[in-house]
Design an enzyme around this catalytic site. Structure first.
Site, PDB file in Angstrom:
ATOM      1  N   ARG A  93      10.201 -26.814 -43.015  1.00  0.00           N
ATOM      2  CA  ARG A  93      11.122 -26.807 -44.163  1.00  0.00           C
ATOM      3  C   ARG A  93      10.665 -25.752 -45.186  1.00  0.00           C
ATOM      4  O   ARG A  93      11.483 -25.030 -45.750  1.00  0.00           O
ATOM      5  CB  ARG A  93      11.162 -28.200 -44.822  1.00  0.00           C
ATOM      6  CG  ARG A  93      11.992 -28.211 -46.100  1.00  0.00           C
ATOM      7  CD  ARG A  93      12.132 -29.615 -46.691  1.00  0.00           C
ATOM      8  NE  ARG A  93      12.933 -29.571 -47.912  1.00  0.00           N
ATOM      9  CZ  ARG A  93      13.302 -30.652 -48.611  1.00  0.00           C
ATOM     10  NH1 ARG A  93      12.931 -31.848 -48.207  1.00  0.00           N
ATOM     11  NH2 ARG A  93      14.038 -30.534 -49.706  1.00  0.00           N
ATOM     12  N   ASN A 147      19.119 -34.333 -40.782  1.00  0.00           N
ATOM     13  CA  ASN A 147      19.807 -33.150 -41.299  1.00  0.00           C
ATOM     14  C   ASN A 147      19.602 -31.938 -40.402  1.00  0.00           C
ATOM     15  O   ASN A 147      18.750 -31.979 -39.527  1.00  0.00           O
ATOM     16  CB  ASN A 147      19.257 -32.853 -42.707  1.00  0.00           C
ATOM     17  CG  ASN A 147      20.116 -33.482 -43.794  1.00  0.00           C
ATOM     18  OD1 ASN A 147      21.337 -33.505 -43.686  1.00  0.00           O
ATOM     19  ND2 ASN A 147      19.463 -33.966 -44.841  1.00  0.00           N
ATOM     20  N   CYS A 169      25.482 -39.379 -44.902  1.00  0.00           N
ATOM     21  CA  CYS A 169      24.769 -38.711 -45.992  1.00  0.00           C
ATOM     22  C   CYS A 169      24.716 -39.635 -47.200  1.00  0.00           C
ATOM     23  O   CYS A 169      25.676 -40.342 -47.482  1.00  0.00           O
ATOM     24  CB  CYS A 169      25.514 -37.433 -46.362  1.00  0.00           C
ATOM     25  SG  CYS A 169      24.827 -36.612 -47.812  1.00  0.00           S
ATOM     26  N   ASP A 170      23.583 -39.578 -47.905  1.00  0.00           N
ATOM     27  CA  ASP A 170      23.432 -40.448 -49.079  1.00  0.00           C
ATOM     28  C   ASP A 170      23.785 -39.758 -50.397  1.00  0.00           C
ATOM     29  O   ASP A 170      23.705 -40.371 -51.451  1.00  0.00           O
ATOM     30  CB  ASP A 170      22.003 -40.997 -49.149  1.00  0.00           C
ATOM     31  CG  ASP A 170      20.972 -39.899 -49.360  1.00  0.00           C
ATOM     32  OD1 ASP A 170      21.350 -38.731 -49.583  1.00  0.00           O
ATOM     33  OD2 ASP A 170      19.765 -40.209 -49.308  1.00  0.00           O
ATOM     34  N   HIS A 200      27.719 -32.246 -47.689  1.00  0.00           N
ATOM     35  CA  HIS A 200      27.126 -31.442 -48.772  1.00  0.00           C
ATOM     36  C   HIS A 200      28.116 -30.397 -49.285  1.00  0.00           C
ATOM     37  O   HIS A 200      27.722 -29.273 -49.648  1.00  0.00           O
ATOM     38  CB  HIS A 200      25.807 -30.780 -48.317  1.00  0.00           C
ATOM     39  CG  HIS A 200      24.703 -31.770 -48.115  1.00  0.00           C
ATOM     40  ND1 HIS A 200      23.405 -31.422 -47.779  1.00  0.00           N
ATOM     41  CD2 HIS A 200      24.680 -33.137 -48.214  1.00  0.00           C
ATOM     42  CE1 HIS A 200      22.652 -32.495 -47.676  1.00  0.00           C
ATOM     43  NE2 HIS A 200      23.405 -33.559 -47.924  1.00  0.00           N
ATOM     44  N   TYR A 263      25.822 -30.333 -54.165  1.00  0.00           N
ATOM     45  CA  TYR A 263      25.385 -29.254 -53.268  1.00  0.00           C
ATOM     46  C   TYR A 263      26.256 -28.003 -53.382  1.00  0.00           C
ATOM     47  O   TYR A 263      25.851 -26.931 -52.929  1.00  0.00           O
ATOM     48  CB  TYR A 263      25.360 -29.743 -51.811  1.00  0.00           C
ATOM     49  CG  TYR A 263      24.058 -30.429 -51.468  1.00  0.00           C
ATOM     50  CD1 TYR A 263      22.964 -29.702 -51.011  1.00  0.00           C
ATOM     51  CD2 TYR A 263      23.900 -31.801 -51.629  1.00  0.00           C
ATOM     52  CE1 TYR A 263      21.763 -30.316 -50.701  1.00  0.00           C
ATOM     53  CE2 TYR A 263      22.713 -32.428 -51.333  1.00  0.00           C
ATOM     54  CZ  TYR A 263      21.640 -31.688 -50.875  1.00  0.00           C
ATOM     55  OH  TYR A 263      20.446 -32.295 -50.586  1.00  0.00           O
ATOM     56  N   ARG A 283      10.993 -26.620 -52.917  1.00  0.00           N
ATOM     57  CA  ARG A 283      11.156 -28.081 -52.860  1.00  0.00           C
ATOM     58  C   ARG A 283      10.238 -28.720 -51.801  1.00  0.00           C
ATOM     59  O   ARG A 283       9.699 -29.801 -52.019  1.00  0.00           O
ATOM     60  CB  ARG A 283      12.632 -28.412 -52.579  1.00  0.00           C
ATOM     61  CG  ARG A 283      12.953 -29.870 -52.461  1.00  0.00           C
ATOM     62  CD  ARG A 283      12.770 -30.632 -53.763  1.00  0.00           C
ATOM     63  NE  ARG A 283      12.875 -32.067 -53.540  1.00  0.00           N
ATOM     64  CZ  ARG A 283      12.300 -32.997 -54.298  1.00  0.00           C
ATOM     65  NH1 ARG A 283      11.592 -32.671 -55.365  1.00  0.00           N
ATOM     66  NH2 ARG A 283      12.435 -34.270 -54.006  1.00  0.00           N
TER      67      ARG A 283
HETATM   68  P1  NAD Z   1       9.565 -36.650 -42.487  1.00  0.00           P
HETATM   69  O1  NAD Z   1       9.048 -35.349 -41.971  1.00  0.00           O
HETATM   70  O2  NAD Z   1       8.733 -37.469 -43.394  1.00  0.00           O
HETATM   71  O3  NAD Z   1       9.965 -37.575 -41.243  1.00  0.00           O
HETATM   72  C1  NAD Z   1      10.547 -37.120 -40.094  1.00  0.00           C
HETATM   73  C2  NAD Z   1       9.847 -37.702 -38.882  1.00  0.00           C
HETATM   74  O4  NAD Z   1      10.553 -37.244 -37.722  1.00  0.00           O
HETATM   75  C3  NAD Z   1       8.395 -37.248 -38.711  1.00  0.00           C
HETATM   76  O5  NAD Z   1       7.547 -38.366 -38.607  1.00  0.00           O
HETATM   77  C4  NAD Z   1       8.421 -36.446 -37.409  1.00  0.00           C
HETATM   78  O6  NAD Z   1       7.242 -36.555 -36.658  1.00  0.00           O
HETATM   79  C5  NAD Z   1       9.610 -37.038 -36.699  1.00  0.00           C
HETATM   80  N1  NAD Z   1      10.184 -36.189 -35.658  1.00  0.00           N
HETATM   81  C6  NAD Z   1      10.395 -34.853 -35.683  1.00  0.00           C
HETATM   82  N2  NAD Z   1      10.973 -34.445 -34.546  1.00  0.00           N
HETATM   83  C7  NAD Z   1      11.140 -35.541 -33.762  1.00  0.00           C
HETATM   84  C8  NAD Z   1      11.686 -35.760 -32.477  1.00  0.00           C
HETATM   85  N3  NAD Z   1      12.195 -34.747 -31.767  1.00  0.00           N
HETATM   86  N4  NAD Z   1      11.684 -37.009 -31.984  1.00  0.00           N
HETATM   87  C9  NAD Z   1      11.174 -38.035 -32.701  1.00  0.00           C
HETATM   88  N5  NAD Z   1      10.658 -37.888 -33.935  1.00  0.00           N
HETATM   89  C10 NAD Z   1      10.635 -36.661 -34.461  1.00  0.00           C
HETATM   90  O7  NAD Z   1      10.973 -36.292 -43.183  1.00  0.00           O
HETATM   91  P2  NAD Z   1      11.788 -37.032 -44.332  1.00  0.00           P
HETATM   92  O8  NAD Z   1      11.721 -36.213 -45.564  1.00  0.00           O
HETATM   93  O9  NAD Z   1      11.394 -38.439 -44.408  1.00  0.00           O
HETATM   94  O10 NAD Z   1      13.279 -36.910 -43.796  1.00  0.00           O
HETATM   95  C11 NAD Z   1      13.681 -37.390 -42.543  1.00  0.00           C
HETATM   96  C12 NAD Z   1      15.041 -36.882 -42.193  1.00  0.00           C
HETATM   97  O11 NAD Z   1      16.030 -37.551 -42.969  1.00  0.00           O
HETATM   98  C13 NAD Z   1      15.265 -35.389 -42.459  1.00  0.00           C
HETATM   99  O12 NAD Z   1      16.094 -34.846 -41.455  1.00  0.00           O
HETATM  100  C14 NAD Z   1      16.001 -35.390 -43.771  1.00  0.00           C
HETATM  101  O13 NAD Z   1      16.721 -34.198 -43.980  1.00  0.00           O
HETATM  102  C15 NAD Z   1      16.889 -36.574 -43.543  1.00  0.00           C
HETATM  103  N6  NAD Z   1      17.555 -37.126 -44.716  1.00  0.00           N
HETATM  104  C16 NAD Z   1      18.906 -37.112 -44.688  1.00  0.00           C
HETATM  105  C17 NAD Z   1      19.624 -37.612 -45.724  1.00  0.00           C
HETATM  106  C18 NAD Z   1      21.102 -37.525 -45.658  1.00  0.00           C
HETATM  107  O14 NAD Z   1      21.766 -37.590 -46.668  1.00  0.00           O
HETATM  108  N7  NAD Z   1      21.693 -37.348 -44.473  1.00  0.00           N
HETATM  109  C19 NAD Z   1      18.965 -38.167 -46.821  1.00  0.00           C
HETATM  110  C20 NAD Z   1      17.570 -38.180 -46.826  1.00  0.00           C
HETATM  111  C21 NAD Z   1      16.867 -37.663 -45.746  1.00  0.00           C
HETATM  112  C1  G6P Z   2      19.884 -35.849 -50.622  1.00  0.00           C
HETATM  113  C2  G6P Z   2      20.720 -35.375 -49.473  1.00  0.00           C
HETATM  114  C3  G6P Z   2      19.903 -35.303 -48.228  1.00  0.00           C
HETATM  115  C4  G6P Z   2      18.674 -34.462 -48.415  1.00  0.00           C
HETATM  116  C5  G6P Z   2      17.884 -34.973 -49.583  1.00  0.00           C
HETATM  117  C6  G6P Z   2      16.769 -33.997 -49.917  1.00  0.00           C
HETATM  118  O1  G6P Z   2      19.535 -37.176 -50.467  1.00  0.00           O
HETATM  119  O2  G6P Z   2      21.842 -36.164 -49.259  1.00  0.00           O
HETATM  120  O3  G6P Z   2      20.704 -34.802 -47.204  1.00  0.00           O
HETATM  121  O4  G6P Z   2      17.863 -34.485 -47.271  1.00  0.00           O
HETATM  122  O5  G6P Z   2      18.699 -35.082 -50.721  1.00  0.00           O
HETATM  123  O6  G6P Z   2      15.908 -34.604 -50.784  1.00  0.00           O
HETATM  124  P1  G6P Z   2      14.416 -34.086 -50.964  1.00  0.00           P
HETATM  125  O7  G6P Z   2      13.889 -35.028 -51.975  1.00  0.00           O
HETATM  126  O8  G6P Z   2      13.768 -34.196 -49.609  1.00  0.00           O
HETATM  127  O9  G6P Z   2      14.525 -32.675 -51.434  1.00  0.00           O
HETATM  128 MN    MN Z   3      22.778 -35.539 -47.275  1.00  0.00          MN
END
Ligand code: NAD
Ligand code: G6P
Ligand code: MN
Length: 440
Positions: A93, A147, A169-170, A200, A263, A283
């Site tokens: 990232r 994501n 998405c949250d 987004h 976004y 970030r």
């Molecule tokens: P993080 O890095 O703490 O956790 C991700 C985990 O995924 C890690 O433990 C990693 O080892 C694991 N991983 C990576 N590739 C993998 C694979 N191929 N198979 C199994 N496990 C795997 O990240 P985070 O900040 O906690 O975020 C997690 C995800 O949630 C990210 O994609 C983030 O963008 C997403 N997210 C989405 C939203 C949304 O609105 N859609 C909101 C918040 C977070």
């Molecule tokens: C929001 C979005 C997520 C994104 C996150 C990033 O919750 O909906 O899609 O992953 O923000 O937050 P962060 O704290 O990781 O920058």
């Molecule tokens: Mn999102």
């Protein structure tokens, strides 16, 4: 009452403890018989899992808890997969954010070239999870936060058209909570909204209370002055997020009839974003220093003390949304939720094959999208360009095409020219060797 078996994929995620606490708080409406964690990084997952094991033992010893890196063990006998993986984790990232900035272009997790690079890593990871689910628990549903959700959703629509995956998405619910606070309501669920766009990348057209009173005028008045920064900040919002909520004021000014997703600032004010970025500290660095340290620190404290009171883990809205969605499917509640689904005519004057974020009624067979109708030229133009970017990324991944990826980055509204796009792409190819398919 039926009890369910859930696997959290990306067990090592910083969001996993929040989801576990939310599941525990909702045992009266979404009871669990089993909970599993799956991750491909066993040691990262172990810390989160050992802490959650202690919490589960204290609060719900009847839930059968386990964690594993073995797909067969993880995906067998489950009803729901709650997925939130980050392929390449925070170090990648950081590169997504810093590489474009070296070329004067904004660096963001899901928007612009950084989001495109992340998409090229995520598609394969998420498809792998879908395939495990279909092999070992063919009747299960995957609720996916991983994501960049827009690109992942286009990839699953095209490459796994029959799979039971819902991408979510949250961000809208986070903004809606702020709207509720602005108008003095306790809960965003006391509001009914109409919203359309891409992930987004969307706009609210209607916000009403339960009696049908229009809340838009009051919210607009506030957003015109303060963006989505509420009168009092109960959440201790970090400065960088606070700036984003405040900047919504300028995003709103472009179309005062609607209320925008935060976004959109990346697409409408990219020059401002670049000027306010620190190319040495993005970030990803903040998240590694704050959220990651906090969550892993708390988990380690819980493990050493052997009790949950030693940590400071919190339930949040992010977790409530995925639990609401699982409950809606499990008990056919017909709850109205914003989901990323194939347009298929819902937005009448827009590509039926685009993945759009719109209100749906959710029940046992998944989402039933509601009709949006025609959208205005401004939104349609922006969305068409962005959908083309997302589709070109999936083309590039599917056909291993450098050309399509260059087109995708060039077409992104965040990038000034094809030459800048090429320079960024060449750096991204180098940085992502381990994760992207080899491009021809
Ligand atoms: P993080 O890095 O703490 O956790 C991700 C985990 O995924 C890690 O433990 C990693 O080892 C694991 N991983 C990576 N590739 C993998 C694979 N191929 N198979 C199994 N496990 C795997 O990240 P985070 O900040 O906690 O975020 C997690 C995800 O949630 C990210 O994609 C983030 O963008 C997403 N997210 C989405 C939203 C949304 O609105 N859609 C909101 C918040 C977070
Ligand atoms: C929001 C979005 C997520 C994104 C996150 C990033 O919750 O909906 O899609 O992953 O923000 O937050 P962060 O704290 O990781 O920058
Ligand atoms: Mn999102």
């Amino acid at each position: 009452m039926k009890k369910f078996s859930v696997v959290v994929a990306g067990g090592g995620s910083t969001f996993t403890p929040g989801i576990v606490l939310m599941l525990l708080a909702n045992q009266n409406r979404f009871p669990l018989r089993a909970l599993k964690f799956y991750d491909n990084d066993g040691s990262r997952q172990e810390t989160i899992a050992e802490a959650c094991k202690i919490i589960l033992k204290e609060q719900a010893p009847d839930i059968d808890f386990s964690y594993t890196t073995d797909p067969q063990e993880a995906f067998s006998d489950v009803d729901f997969v709650m997925a939130h993986i980050r392929v390449g984790k925070y170090p990648m990232r950081e590169k997504d954010e810093k590489i474009p900035l070296r070329h004067g272009v904004l660096g963001q997790e899901t928007c612009g070239p950084g989001g495109i690079a992340y998409g090229m890593r995520s598609i394969g990871g998420v498809l792998e999870l879908v395939d495990y689910m279909e092999k070992y628990s063919p009747n299960a549903w995957m609720l996916n936060y991983s994501n960049p959700a827009a690109i992942v959703a286009e990839a699953t629509r095209r490459l796994r058209p029959n799979s039971k995956i819902l991408n979510i998405c949250d961000m809208p619910i986070g903004i809606e909570s702020r709207m509720a606070q602005i108008v003095g309501l306790k809960d965003r669920k006391e509001m009914k909204v109409r919203y359309y766009g891409l992930n987004h990348f969307g706009w609210w057209t209607h916000v009403e209370d339960k009696d049908g009173n229009d809340l838009m005028p009051k919210i607009r008045e506030h957003v015109a002055k303060h963006g989505y920064v509420p009168p009092t900040d109960e959440h201790g919002t970090e400065a960088s997020w606070n700036d984003t909520f405040a900047k919504a004021k300028d995003v709103w000014a472009l179309d005062p009839d609607t209320l925008p997703n935060t976004y959109l600032k990346y697409y409408l004010y990219p020059d401002y974003v670049v000027q306010h970025s620190n190319p040495q500290r993005t970030r990803a660095n903040e998240v590694m220093d704050h959220r990651e340290k906090h969550v892993f620190g708390s988990c380690n404290a819980i493990i050493s003390a052997g009790k949950s009171s030693a940590g400071e883990l919190e339930i949040d809205e992010h977790a409530s949304y995925i639990v609401d969605l699982a409950t809606a499917i499990a008990f056919n509640t017909q709850e109205r939720m914003l989901l990323i689904v194939p347009n298929n005519g819902a937005i009448n004057n827009f590509d039926p094959e685009a993945m759009v974020e719109i209100p749906c009624l959710v029940g046992k067979d998944g989402p039933e999208p509601l009709v949006v109708g025609n959208i205005p030229q401004f939104q349609k133009g922006l969305m068409s360009q962005q959908v083309a970017v997302e589709k070109l990324v999936v083309d590039a991944w599917e056909h291993r095409s450098y050309q399509k990826l260059w087109q995708a980055i060039t077409l992104s509204k965040t990038v000034p020219s094809a030459s800048v796009a090429k320079a960024i792409l060449d750096d991204l190819v180098e940085a992502n060797k381990e994760y992207w398919p080899e491009l021809k």
